[in-house]
Design a protein around this motif. Structure first.
Motif, PDB file in Angstrom:
ATOM      1  N   GLN A   1       3.255   2.608  98.627  1.00  0.00           N
ATOM      2  CA  GLN A   1       2.346   2.289  99.649  1.00  0.00           C
ATOM      3  C   GLN A   1       2.854   1.715 100.776  1.00  0.00           C
ATOM      4  O   GLN A   1       4.057   1.275 101.031  1.00  0.00           O
ATOM      5  CB  GLN A   1       1.491   1.114  99.070  1.00  0.00           C
ATOM      6  CG  GLN A   1       2.322  -0.251  98.576  1.00  0.00           C
ATOM      7  CD  GLN A   1       1.505  -1.315  98.034  1.00  0.00           C
ATOM      8  OE1 GLN A   1       0.533  -1.524  98.446  1.00  0.00           O
ATOM      9  NE2 GLN A   1       2.159  -1.999  97.032  1.00  0.00           N
ATOM     10  N   ALA A   2       2.033   2.039 101.901  1.00  0.00           N
ATOM     11  CA  ALA A   2       2.449   1.628 103.235  1.00  0.00           C
ATOM     12  C   ALA A   2       1.338   1.181 104.043  1.00  0.00           C
ATOM     13  O   ALA A   2       0.717   1.895 104.898  1.00  0.00           O
ATOM     14  CB  ALA A   2       3.274   2.666 104.082  1.00  0.00           C
ATOM     15  N   PRO A   3       0.658  -0.046 103.660  1.00  0.00           N
ATOM     16  CA  PRO A   3      -0.755  -0.470 104.274  1.00  0.00           C
ATOM     17  C   PRO A   3      -0.568  -0.736 105.459  1.00  0.00           C
ATOM     18  O   PRO A   3       0.556  -1.226 105.952  1.00  0.00           O
ATOM     19  CB  PRO A   3      -1.013  -1.380 103.146  1.00  0.00           C
ATOM     20  CG  PRO A   3       0.338  -1.930 102.574  1.00  0.00           C
ATOM     21  CD  PRO A   3       1.290  -0.663 102.559  1.00  0.00           C
TER      22      PRO A   3
ATOM     23  N   ALA B   1     -12.187   1.786 104.646  1.00  0.00           N
ATOM     24  CA  ALA B   1     -10.789   1.985 104.194  1.00  0.00           C
ATOM     25  C   ALA B   1     -10.542   3.148 103.081  1.00  0.00           C
ATOM     26  O   ALA B   1     -11.490   3.088 102.162  1.00  0.00           O
ATOM     27  CB  ALA B   1      -9.920   0.852 103.986  1.00  0.00           C
ATOM     28  N   GLU B   2      -9.552   3.869 102.972  1.00  0.00           N
ATOM     29  CA  GLU B   2      -9.259   4.709 101.909  1.00  0.00           C
ATOM     30  C   GLU B   2      -8.128   4.007 101.261  1.00  0.00           C
ATOM     31  O   GLU B   2      -7.511   3.096 101.604  1.00  0.00           O
ATOM     32  CB  GLU B   2      -8.660   5.904 102.419  1.00  0.00           C
ATOM     33  CG  GLU B   2      -9.633   6.620 103.306  1.00  0.00           C
ATOM     34  CD  GLU B   2      -9.345   8.264 103.683  1.00  0.00           C
ATOM     35  OE1 GLU B   2      -8.058   8.517 103.425  1.00  0.00           O
ATOM     36  OE2 GLU B   2      -9.995   9.012 104.339  1.00  0.00           O
ATOM     37  N   ALA B   3      -7.902   4.666  99.677  1.00  0.00           N
ATOM     38  CA  ALA B   3      -6.847   4.438  99.145  1.00  0.00           C
ATOM     39  C   ALA B   3      -5.586   4.086  99.796  1.00  0.00           C
ATOM     40  O   ALA B   3      -5.154   5.212 100.427  1.00  0.00           O
ATOM     41  CB  ALA B   3      -6.863   4.878  97.599  1.00  0.00           C
TER      42      ALA B   3
ATOM     43  N   LEU C   1       0.114   9.355  97.359  1.00  0.00           N
ATOM     44  CA  LEU C   1       0.381   7.747  97.207  1.00  0.00           C
ATOM     45  C   LEU C   1       1.068   7.565  95.924  1.00  0.00           C
ATOM     46  O   LEU C   1       1.977   6.540  95.882  1.00  0.00           O
ATOM     47  CB  LEU C   1      -0.964   7.074  97.124  1.00  0.00           C
ATOM     48  CG  LEU C   1      -1.995   7.081  98.423  1.00  0.00           C
ATOM     49  CD1 LEU C   1      -3.341   6.458  97.798  1.00  0.00           C
ATOM     50  CD2 LEU C   1      -1.337   6.314  99.336  1.00  0.00           C
ATOM     51  N   ALA C   2       1.044   8.230  94.970  1.00  0.00           N
ATOM     52  CA  ALA C   2       1.650   8.005  93.737  1.00  0.00           C
ATOM     53  C   ALA C   2       3.175   7.981  93.914  1.00  0.00           C
ATOM     54  O   ALA C   2       4.148   7.445  93.473  1.00  0.00           O
ATOM     55  CB  ALA C   2       1.148   8.687  92.549  1.00  0.00           C
TER      56      ALA C   2
ATOM     57  N   ALA D   1     -11.215  13.634  92.564  1.00  0.00           N
ATOM     58  CA  ALA D   1     -11.024  15.246  92.765  1.00  0.00           C
ATOM     59  C   ALA D   1     -11.154  15.843  94.028  1.00  0.00           C
ATOM     60  O   ALA D   1     -10.286  16.601  94.266  1.00  0.00           O
ATOM     61  CB  ALA D   1     -12.208  15.683  91.913  1.00  0.00           C
ATOM     62  N   ALA D   2     -11.919  15.148  94.591  1.00  0.00           N
ATOM     63  CA  ALA D   2     -12.151  15.765  96.191  1.00  0.00           C
ATOM     64  C   ALA D   2     -10.786  15.328  97.150  1.00  0.00           C
ATOM     65  O   ALA D   2     -10.582  16.117  97.986  1.00  0.00           O
ATOM     66  CB  ALA D   2     -13.246  15.368  96.923  1.00  0.00           C
ATOM     67  N   ASP D   3     -10.021  14.538  96.821  1.00  0.00           N
ATOM     68  CA  ASP D   3      -9.030  13.841  97.506  1.00  0.00           C
ATOM     69  C   ASP D   3      -7.663  13.832  96.698  1.00  0.00           C
ATOM     70  O   ASP D   3      -6.848  12.800  96.769  1.00  0.00           O
ATOM     71  CB  ASP D   3      -9.316  12.639  98.077  1.00  0.00           C
ATOM     72  CG  ASP D   3      -8.482  12.385  99.488  1.00  0.00           C
ATOM     73  OD1 ASP D   3      -8.002  13.233  99.961  1.00  0.00           O
ATOM     74  OD2 ASP D   3      -8.653  11.209 100.051  1.00  0.00           O
ATOM     75  N   ARG D   4      -7.483  14.584  95.620  1.00  0.00           N
ATOM     76  CA  ARG D   4      -6.492  14.593  94.598  1.00  0.00           C
ATOM     77  C   ARG D   4      -5.025  14.738  95.153  1.00  0.00           C
ATOM     78  O   ARG D   4      -4.208  13.909  94.846  1.00  0.00           O
ATOM     79  CB  ARG D   4      -6.692  15.592  93.631  1.00  0.00           C
ATOM     80  CG  ARG D   4      -5.592  15.455  92.376  1.00  0.00           C
ATOM     81  CD  ARG D   4      -5.919  16.430  91.440  1.00  0.00           C
ATOM     82  NE  ARG D   4      -7.425  15.858  90.570  1.00  0.00           N
ATOM     83  CZ  ARG D   4      -8.328  16.837  90.241  1.00  0.00           C
ATOM     84  NH1 ARG D   4      -8.203  18.058  90.583  1.00  0.00           N
ATOM     85  NH2 ARG D   4      -9.454  16.307  89.836  1.00  0.00           N
ATOM     86  N   GLU D   5      -4.883  15.451  96.388  1.00  0.00           N
ATOM     87  CA  GLU D   5      -3.816  15.350  97.130  1.00  0.00           C
ATOM     88  C   GLU D   5      -3.185  14.124  97.711  1.00  0.00           C
ATOM     89  O   GLU D   5      -2.184  13.815  97.449  1.00  0.00           O
ATOM     90  CB  GLU D   5      -3.881  16.624  98.052  1.00  0.00           C
ATOM     91  CG  GLU D   5      -2.243  16.993  98.724  1.00  0.00           C
ATOM     92  CD  GLU D   5      -2.701  18.086  99.640  1.00  0.00           C
ATOM     93  OE1 GLU D   5      -1.903  18.109 100.671  1.00  0.00           O
ATOM     94  OE2 GLU D   5      -3.100  19.230  99.207  1.00  0.00           O
ATOM     95  N   HIS D   6      -4.009  13.412  98.143  1.00  0.00           N
ATOM     96  CA  HIS D   6      -4.012  12.193  98.700  1.00  0.00           C
ATOM     97  C   HIS D   6      -3.584  11.195  97.649  1.00  0.00           C
ATOM     98  O   HIS D   6      -2.607  10.342  97.930  1.00  0.00           O
ATOM     99  CB  HIS D   6      -5.229  11.784  99.582  1.00  0.00           C
ATOM    100  CG  HIS D   6      -5.101  10.243 100.016  1.00  0.00           C
ATOM    101  ND1 HIS D   6      -4.093   9.845 101.030  1.00  0.00           N
ATOM    102  CD2 HIS D   6      -5.670   8.964  99.593  1.00  0.00           C
ATOM    103  CE1 HIS D   6      -4.070   8.720 101.229  1.00  0.00           C
ATOM    104  NE2 HIS D   6      -5.311   8.198 100.613  1.00  0.00           N
ATOM    105  N   TYR D   7      -4.284  11.077  96.831  1.00  0.00           N
ATOM    106  CA  TYR D   7      -3.786  10.276  95.644  1.00  0.00           C
ATOM    107  C   TYR D   7      -2.527  10.801  94.941  1.00  0.00           C
ATOM    108  O   TYR D   7      -1.474   9.776  94.499  1.00  0.00           O
ATOM    109  CB  TYR D   7      -4.656  10.251  94.472  1.00  0.00           C
ATOM    110  CG  TYR D   7      -6.114   9.445  94.851  1.00  0.00           C
ATOM    111  CD1 TYR D   7      -6.102   7.810  94.561  1.00  0.00           C
ATOM    112  CD2 TYR D   7      -7.280   9.907  95.430  1.00  0.00           C
ATOM    113  CE1 TYR D   7      -7.117   7.229  94.807  1.00  0.00           C
ATOM    114  CE2 TYR D   7      -8.226   9.314  95.904  1.00  0.00           C
ATOM    115  CZ  TYR D   7      -8.316   7.841  95.584  1.00  0.00           C
ATOM    116  OH  TYR D   7      -9.499   7.076  95.886  1.00  0.00           O
ATOM    117  N   ALA D   8      -1.973  11.942  94.907  1.00  0.00           N
ATOM    118  CA  ALA D   8      -0.805  12.239  94.357  1.00  0.00           C
ATOM    119  C   ALA D   8       0.356  11.950  95.254  1.00  0.00           C
ATOM    120  O   ALA D   8       1.276  11.345  95.095  1.00  0.00           O
ATOM    121  CB  ALA D   8      -0.805  13.961  94.215  1.00  0.00           C
TER     122      ALA D   8
END
Length: 210
Positions: A34-36, A56-58, A29-30, A20-27
């Motif tokens: 990915q670009a690890p 490390a973050e998602a 990524l979706a 919830a705190a980082d929903r924009e980051h997860y959105a």
């Protein structure tokens, strides 16, 4: 049988807290894919939390886990090559700039090999043959003296996996053209310390602060 309550509760803590705190980051990524920064080849051991070790973050790490963090040599035969497929995908498709072989202390797979399993018939179907990838380990006397026999075997296993990585044409070519760097790291579970294989590939030293 239901999923353990601790896992269900943990998921909801993740949903309500981290996600919830980082929903924009997860959105993002979706949407973007990915670009690890790196691929990490680690052990299945539940005590080795790869993302936590590197804070490390998602999306940061492409993680491949197997028994004893082993890499088989390039061998395009047979049907099923899960580790090799992940390596090929990381290097050829994702084009990661770094691949890390991450070993660790008190590794059960390396211990089983060291104590004599080595592919001998036992009550397992897959573990013994898998551990034959450790045949021919170059265990260094100075590391036995410095770190003890158990750790010296674990360090040798990291070197062997790095050598096997370099049998893959895509890895060898990318390393030669400096598009890819290979790293060997060793995680001490009790202390949290990371040892890193030096540039010459001869000695493990404490990872310095940047």
């Amino acid at each position: 049988m239901r999923l353990p309550k601790s896992l269900i509760d943990g998921h909801w803590r993740f949903r309500r807290g981290i996600h919830a705190a980082d929903r924009e980051h997860y959105a993002g990524l979706a949407k973007r894919g990915q670009a690890p920064l790196a691929m990490v080849i680690a052990c299945c051991d539940a005590r080795v939390d790869v993302s936590a070790i590197f804070s490390a973050e998602a999306g940061d790490l492409f993680i491949m886990r197997n028994v004893a963090n082993l890499v088989p040599p390039y061998e395009p035969t047979g049907k099923y090559h899960g580790t090799s497929a992940a390596i090929e995908y990381a290097a050829l498709v994702l084009k990661v700039p770094h691949i890390i072989v991450l070993g660790h202390s008190h590794c059960g797979g390396v211990k089983a090999y060291r104590e004599g399993l080595k592919g001998k018939p036992d009550d397992t179907t897959f573990i013994g043959p898998w551990l034959t990838l450790l045949d021919g380990l170059d265990v260094k006397e100075n590391e036995i003296f410095e770190y003890g026999q158990e750790a010296a075997f674990e360090l040798a296993a990291i070197r062997q996996s790095l050598a096997n990585l370099r049998t893959f044409p895509v890895i060898r070519d990318s390393e030669t053209t400096e598009l890819l760097a290979l790293h060997g790291l060793y995680f001490d579970i009790a202390s949290g310390e990371l040892l890193a294989l030096d540039g010459g590939g001869d000695h493990f030293v404490a990872l310095p602060e940047s």
